[in-house]
Design an enzyme around this catalytic site. Sequence first.
Site, PDB file in Angstrom:
ATOM      1  N   ASP A  77      70.446  11.983  40.360  1.00  0.00           N
ATOM      2  CA  ASP A  77      71.538  11.351  40.539  1.00  0.00           C
ATOM      3  C   ASP A  77      71.677   9.410  40.725  1.00  0.00           C
ATOM      4  O   ASP A  77      73.007   8.391  40.921  1.00  0.00           O
ATOM      5  CB  ASP A  77      72.072  11.661  41.442  1.00  0.00           C
ATOM      6  CG  ASP A  77      72.328  13.423  41.793  1.00  0.00           C
ATOM      7  OD1 ASP A  77      73.485  13.328  40.608  1.00  0.00           O
ATOM      8  OD2 ASP A  77      72.753  13.950  42.772  1.00  0.00           O
ATOM      9  N   ASN A  80      74.905  12.259  32.729  1.00  0.00           N
ATOM     10  CA  ASN A  80      75.686  13.670  33.730  1.00  0.00           C
ATOM     11  C   ASN A  80      76.922  13.291  34.321  1.00  0.00           C
ATOM     12  O   ASN A  80      76.984  11.966  34.780  1.00  0.00           O
ATOM     13  CB  ASN A  80      74.325  13.352  35.009  1.00  0.00           C
ATOM     14  CG  ASN A  80      74.146  14.775  35.914  1.00  0.00           C
ATOM     15  OD1 ASN A  80      75.265  16.319  36.088  1.00  0.00           O
ATOM     16  ND2 ASN A  80      74.401  14.934  37.928  1.00  0.00           N
ATOM     17  N   HIS A  98      78.330  13.193  37.974  1.00  0.00           N
ATOM     18  CA  HIS A  98      78.641  13.763  39.137  1.00  0.00           C
ATOM     19  C   HIS A  98      79.619  13.317  40.294  1.00  0.00           C
ATOM     20  O   HIS A  98      79.858  12.430  40.183  1.00  0.00           O
ATOM     21  CB  HIS A  98      77.359  12.771  40.214  1.00  0.00           C
ATOM     22  CG  HIS A  98      77.019  12.847  41.192  1.00  0.00           C
ATOM     23  ND1 HIS A  98      75.970  14.450  41.651  1.00  0.00           N
ATOM     24  CD2 HIS A  98      77.234  12.677  42.537  1.00  0.00           C
ATOM     25  CE1 HIS A  98      75.531  14.534  42.927  1.00  0.00           C
ATOM     26  NE2 HIS A  98      76.762  12.589  43.168  1.00  0.00           N
ATOM     27  N   SER A 129      81.361  10.273  38.801  1.00  0.00           N
ATOM     28  CA  SER A 129      80.689   8.885  38.053  1.00  0.00           C
ATOM     29  C   SER A 129      80.080   9.498  37.596  1.00  0.00           C
ATOM     30  O   SER A 129      79.352  11.160  37.250  1.00  0.00           O
ATOM     31  CB  SER A 129      79.450   8.588  39.503  1.00  0.00           C
ATOM     32  OG  SER A 129      79.725   7.655  40.337  1.00  0.00           O
TER      33      SER A 129
HETATM   34  C1  GRF Z   1      81.509  19.152  39.316  1.00  0.00           C
HETATM   35  O1  GRF Z   1      81.892  18.300  40.169  1.00  0.00           O
HETATM   36  C2  GRF Z   1      80.572  18.401  38.557  1.00  0.00           C
HETATM   37  O2  GRF Z   1      81.015  16.141  39.022  1.00  0.00           O
HETATM   38  C3  GRF Z   1      79.055  19.079  38.954  1.00  0.00           C
HETATM   39  O3  GRF Z   1      79.398  19.933  39.481  1.00  0.00           O
HETATM   40  C4  GRF Z   1      80.986  20.299  39.108  1.00  0.00           C
HETATM   41  C5  GRF Z   1      80.853  21.091  37.661  1.00  0.00           C
HETATM   42  O4  GRF Z   1      81.711  21.808  37.208  1.00  0.00           O
HETATM   43  N1  GRF Z   1      78.108  17.999  38.756  1.00  0.00           N
HETATM   44  P1  GRF Z   1      82.286  22.338  36.082  1.00  0.00           P
HETATM   45  O5  GRF Z   1      81.561  23.473  35.926  1.00  0.00           O
HETATM   46  O6  GRF Z   1      82.535  21.519  35.164  1.00  0.00           O
HETATM   47  O7  GRF Z   1      84.103  23.081  36.049  1.00  0.00           O
END
Ligand code: GRF
Length: 208
Positions: free
Chosen positions: A156, A118, A120, A147
């Site tokens: 997370d 993932n 984050h 991260s």
């Molecule tokens: C990103 O900020 C990611 O860290 C979080 O959700 C957002 C997704 O953005 N988990 P995108 O759809 O990849 O533009």
Amino acid sequence: MLIINELSKMKKIRTAILISGRGSNMESLIKACQAANFPATINLVIADRNSALGVKIAGDYGIDNSVIDYKKFAKREDFEKEIAKKIDSYNCQIICLAGFMRVLSAWFVNRYQGRIINIHPSLLPAFKGANAVEDAFLAKVQYSGCSTHFVSEEIDSGKIIKQARVKIKRGDSLEEVKMKILAKEHIIYPQTLKKVSRLFLSDEINDF
Ligand code: GRF
């Protein structure tokens, strides 16, 4: 010529990406995988809702994609079983969550133990949860960032793979901070997939 032949024979890790929204991280992964010597391919994109803009982007890149609408399932278990069926039918070894807004059950996490990644938007373990950028901004921290981590049952909280730091300057708006962090995400997510794929290919993943 020899080099090109060797590269085309190179074994690559088959990857699925799960999204819910605009898909900019998904696109950064797709682009990285276009390089001949990148150790992974994106074989499948699954969105959990029709409104996910990333689905069209995936299609434009010629990546197989499907929407498995979570609202159509009475139970999370059935929704996840449908996702697993799709992923397995594509023989994907790694699953990248890229803005995927569903919490995965212990069943799903255990089924793909150590194979779900993932991204984050905070320097974990600080600012877990769905409003990480806002929370960091309101806390007036000088630095935040992003991260990548393996997904564990607790949200997370899995083992961190890579992080990038972003300075929050006095006067930065929330939007500016979001954009700065997102730009770093687009760098570390492909780096992460490369690193994990190489470890899988060399069977060193247990040493991670
Ligand atoms: C990103 O900020 C990611 O860290 C979080 O959700 C957002 C997704 O953005 N988990 P995108 O759809 O990849 O533009």
